[in-house]
Design a protein around this motif. Structure first.
Motif, PDB file in Angstrom:
ATOM      1  N   ASP A 117       0.812  -1.214   0.000  1.00 25.00           N
ATOM      2  CA  ASP A 117       0.000   0.000   0.000  1.00 25.00           C
ATOM      3  C   ASP A 117       0.847   1.266   0.000  1.00 25.00           C
ATOM      4  N   ASP A 118       0.164   2.399  -0.036  1.00 21.69           N
ATOM      5  CA  ASP A 118       0.846   3.684  -0.141  1.00 21.69           C
ATOM      6  C   ASP A 118       1.687   4.028   1.082  1.00 21.69           C
ATOM      7  N   SER A 151      -1.384   8.470  -5.759  1.00 21.31           N
ATOM      8  CA  SER A 151      -2.710   8.778  -5.235  1.00 21.31           C
ATOM      9  C   SER A 151      -2.724  10.183  -4.649  1.00 21.31           C
ATOM     10  N   PRO A 152      -3.908  10.796  -4.493  1.00 22.09           N
ATOM     11  CA  PRO A 152      -3.988  12.098  -3.833  1.00 22.09           C
ATOM     12  C   PRO A 152      -3.366  12.079  -2.438  1.00 22.09           C
ATOM     13  N   LYS A 156      -0.360  14.615  -1.440  1.00 30.08           N
ATOM     14  CA  LYS A 156      -0.474  15.574  -0.339  1.00 30.08           C
ATOM     15  C   LYS A 156       0.690  15.424   0.635  1.00 30.08           C
ATOM     16  N   LYS A 157       1.072  14.193   0.928  1.00 30.24           N
ATOM     17  CA  LYS A 157       2.206  13.952   1.823  1.00 30.24           C
ATOM     18  C   LYS A 157       3.496  14.485   1.205  1.00 30.24           C
ATOM     19  N   LEU A 181      -4.105  17.593  -9.412  1.00 30.97           N
ATOM     20  CA  LEU A 181      -3.834  19.023  -9.329  1.00 30.97           C
ATOM     21  C   LEU A 181      -4.425  19.621  -8.053  1.00 30.97           C
ATOM     22  N   ASP A 182      -5.606  19.165  -7.685  1.00 38.97           N
ATOM     23  CA  ASP A 182      -6.215  19.638  -6.433  1.00 38.97           C
ATOM     24  C   ASP A 182      -5.366  19.218  -5.232  1.00 38.97           C
ATOM     25  N   ALA A 183      -4.782  18.013  -5.306  1.00 42.79           N
ATOM     26  CA  ALA A 183      -4.006  17.494  -4.180  1.00 42.79           C
ATOM     27  C   ALA A 183      -2.695  18.255  -3.986  1.00 42.79           C
ATOM     28  N   ILE A 184      -2.119  18.781  -5.076  1.00 42.09           N
ATOM     29  CA  ILE A 184      -0.826  19.454  -4.961  1.00 42.09           C
ATOM     30  C   ILE A 184      -0.952  20.982  -4.956  1.00 42.09           C
TER      31      ILE A 184
END
Length: 304
Positions: A117-118, A151-152, A156-157, A181-184
């Protein structure tokens, strides 16, 4: 943290001599070919460079040569990130970074197996990143040996660290690009679309440029599209229609077809590849690349 310019970043191929060594004279000519056609920089030692088929010594020699011969003002982001174990990844990355590259680019599938997983990816990414010099970083969603899209949650992390400036996106889906794009947003991370067919709309959505294989064929069209899409929408639409259709060439025997094309623009090189059998690039394929080359020249006269 230093950033990189927006625009076009061709994915550099690796030409070989007749005795299967890197053809550095051709590499030098390619750098000037890109520069003369208005690219912002190059993405070096990436999958197009056949990095999984180059030794560490070859990858290091190649990036050293690129840095010594890059035209003035050309940014260089580079990967070479192929090893499985983290300690080797760190050792090799440090060697590449010492050449003076503007950003070091991780490959997303190197940090976790397909069934992990991520959180595993993030843990390993953080460990490697914290072991490297304080240089801007990037991530490439390389499809080999398996494609791992970011993944978003991961994006974000990454944004929270303040270290990342470059994402080479390979999802080829505008809905997913919008989510990324929203996540970054506000993080300083720039997203570069690798997919020609969705490029114009992705630029309008907020992508910072193009980093795809087709910039080995007509980078000047991608440079113009990235420059004109805001102020000359009709011109941008015409360029998009052309480059999107021309990108069907990706379905051929790449990078063999790109090497054949370089010969058409005056950069002599063998079309041999360690990643693909050139026998898969047949007579009809060559005709198609020749026709595309002539069509690009005609298009440029009429549009540019």
């Amino acid at each position: 943290m230093k950033t990189i310019p927006s625009g076009v970043y061709p994915t550099m191929i690796t030409p070989y001599t007749a005795d299967n060594k890197i053809d550095f004279e051709a590499v030098k000519k390619m750098l000037h070919f890109y520069h003369e056609r208005g690219v912002a920089g190059v993405f070096a030692i990436c999958q197009s460079s056949e990095i999984f088929f180059l030794s560490f010594e070859e990858r290091l020699e190649l990036i050293k040569f690129i840095m010594e011969n890059r035209p003035e003002g050309m940014a260089v982001v580079a990967s070479g990130h192929t090893a499985d174990d983290l300690e080797t990844q760190i050792k090799e990355a440090k060697a590449f970074i010492e050449t003076g590259i503007d950003a070091y680019v991780f490959i997303s599938n190197r940090f976790a197996k397909a069934d992990e997983d991520d959180d595993v990816l993030l843990k390993n990414m953080e460990y490697v990143a914290n072991s490297l010099p304080d240089i801007p970083l990037g991530v490439y969603e390389c499809p080999y040996p398996y494609k791992r899209l970011l993944s978003p949650y991961v994006l974000k992390k990454m944004g929270e660290t303040g270290r990342y400036c470059f994402i080479k996106d390979t999802c080829c889906n505008l809905d997913e690009i919008k989510i990324k794009l929203d996540a970054i947003e506000g993080s300083g991370i720039k997203l570069y679309n690798a997919n020609a067919a969705t490029l114009l709309e992705s630029l309008r959505m907020g992508c910072d440029g193009f980093s795809g294989v087709m910039a080995n064929f007509h980078p000047e069209l991608y440079s113009e599209l990235c420059s004109c899409y805001k102020d000359e929408p009709e011109k941008a639409e015409k360029i998009q229609d052309f480059v999107g259709f021309a990108s069907l060439a990706e379905c051929q025997c790449y990078p063999v077809n790109a090497k054949y094309h370089y010969n058409l623009v005056g950069i002599d090189m063998c079309i041999d590849s360690r990643a693909r059998d050139k026998a898969g690039f047949g007579y009809q394929d060559r005709i198609v690349i020749e026709e595309m080359h002539r069509s690009v020249e005609l298009f440029k006269k009429n549009i540019l």
